[in-house]
Design a protein around this motif. Structure first.
Motif, mmCIF file in Angstrom:
data_model
loop_
_atom_site.group_PDB
_atom_site.id
_atom_site.type_symbol
_atom_site.label_atom_id
_atom_site.label_comp_id
_atom_site.label_asym_id
_atom_site.label_seq_id
_atom_site.Cartn_x
_atom_site.Cartn_y
_atom_site.Cartn_z
ATOM 1 N N GLY A 44 0.780 -1.236 0.000
ATOM 2 C CA GLY A 44 0.000 0.000 0.000
ATOM 3 C C GLY A 44 0.807 1.278 0.000
ATOM 4 O O GLY A 44 0.264 2.352 -0.253
ATOM 5 N N VAL A 45 2.091 1.173 0.265
ATOM 6 C CA VAL A 45 2.943 2.369 0.253
ATOM 7 C C VAL A 45 4.057 2.205 -0.773
ATOM 8 O O VAL A 45 4.136 2.951 -1.738
ATOM 9 N N VAL A 46 4.916 1.207 -0.567
ATOM 10 C CA VAL A 46 6.084 1.037 -1.440
ATOM 11 C C VAL A 46 5.666 0.765 -2.890
ATOM 12 O O VAL A 46 6.078 1.486 -3.808
ATOM 13 N N LEU A 47 4.858 -0.266 -3.101
ATOM 14 C CA LEU A 47 4.484 -0.615 -4.478
ATOM 15 C C LEU A 47 3.482 0.358 -5.080
ATOM 16 O O LEU A 47 3.522 0.618 -6.288
ATOM 17 N N ARG A 48 2.612 0.888 -4.265
ATOM 18 C CA ARG A 48 1.575 1.791 -4.780
ATOM 19 C C ARG A 48 2.120 3.185 -5.107
ATOM 20 O O ARG A 48 1.819 3.753 -6.142
ATOM 21 N N TYR A 49 2.905 3.733 -4.190
ATOM 22 C CA TYR A 49 3.368 5.124 -4.353
ATOM 23 C C TYR A 49 4.836 5.246 -4.764
ATOM 24 O O TYR A 49 5.313 6.344 -5.024
ATOM 25 N N HIS A 50 5.558 4.120 -4.766
ATOM 26 C CA HIS A 50 6.978 4.108 -5.135
ATOM 27 C C HIS A 50 7.807 5.027 -4.232
ATOM 28 O O HIS A 50 8.660 5.788 -4.704
ATOM 29 N N VAL A 51 7.541 4.921 -2.944
ATOM 30 C CA VAL A 51 8.315 5.634 -1.931
ATOM 31 C C VAL A 51 8.675 4.656 -0.820
ATOM 32 O O VAL A 51 8.038 3.608 -0.665
ATOM 33 N N LYS A 52 9.727 4.994 -0.065
ATOM 34 C CA LYS A 52 10.098 4.175 1.087
ATOM 35 C C LYS A 52 10.455 5.090 2.250
ATOM 36 O O LYS A 52 10.869 6.232 2.056
ATOM 37 N N LEU A 53 10.289 4.562 3.435
ATOM 38 C CA LEU A 53 10.564 5.295 4.657
ATOM 39 C C LEU A 53 11.985 5.005 5.101
ATOM 40 O O LEU A 53 12.370 3.847 5.267
ATOM 41 N N LEU A 54 12.752 6.037 5.277
ATOM 42 C CA LEU A 54 14.116 5.922 5.788
ATOM 43 C C LEU A 54 14.167 6.487 7.201
ATOM 44 O O LEU A 54 13.458 7.441 7.512
ATOM 45 N N GLY A 55 15.009 5.901 8.031
ATOM 46 C CA GLY A 55 15.288 6.480 9.335
ATOM 47 C C GLY A 55 14.472 5.969 10.503
ATOM 48 O O GLY A 55 14.619 6.476 11.618
ATOM 49 N N TRP A 56 13.598 4.970 10.264
ATOM 50 C CA TRP A 56 12.869 4.401 11.406
ATOM 51 C C TRP A 56 13.908 3.732 12.299
ATOM 52 O O TRP A 56 14.707 2.927 11.827
#
Length: 98
Positions: A44-56
């Motif tokens: 729902g985030v990575v594949l859908r919007y092509h973004v990833k969260l860094l720094g968690w």
């Protein structure tokens, strides 16, 4: 104790909003929403919007924010976000989406 719990709820809500806004900003998709279960995050985030969260941070389990307890942990996540140490970035390498 009731004030402490209300503060945790308030901080979680702020963090949820900031993370969803972060996805919207980076992906250019108004109304994008964050997902915290790892499978939903991937689809729902990575594949859908092509973004990833860094720094968690490694010492806080990536999970639904409702399951992350302790005002200090939530404040830490907020501080990481507000400082830019935790952020969404576009995925530019197609191999990361496989």
């Amino acid at each position: 104790r009731a004030d402490y719990a209300r503060m945790e709820i308030k901080l979680r809500g702020e963090l949820r909003g900031l993370l969803s806004d972060g996805i919207s900003d980076v992906a250019g998709v108004p109304g994008a929403k964050m997902a915290y279960a790892i499978k939903r995050y991937c689809t729902g985030v990575v594949l859908r919007y092509h973004v990833k969260l860094l720094g968690w941070p490694d010492d806080i389990v990536f999970d639904n924010l409702s399951r992350i307890t302790g005002k200090e942990r939530i404040l830490r996540l907020l501080e990481l976000w507000k400082s830019g140490a935790m952020r969404f970035v576009p995925i530019t390498d197609p191999a990361e989406l496989d």
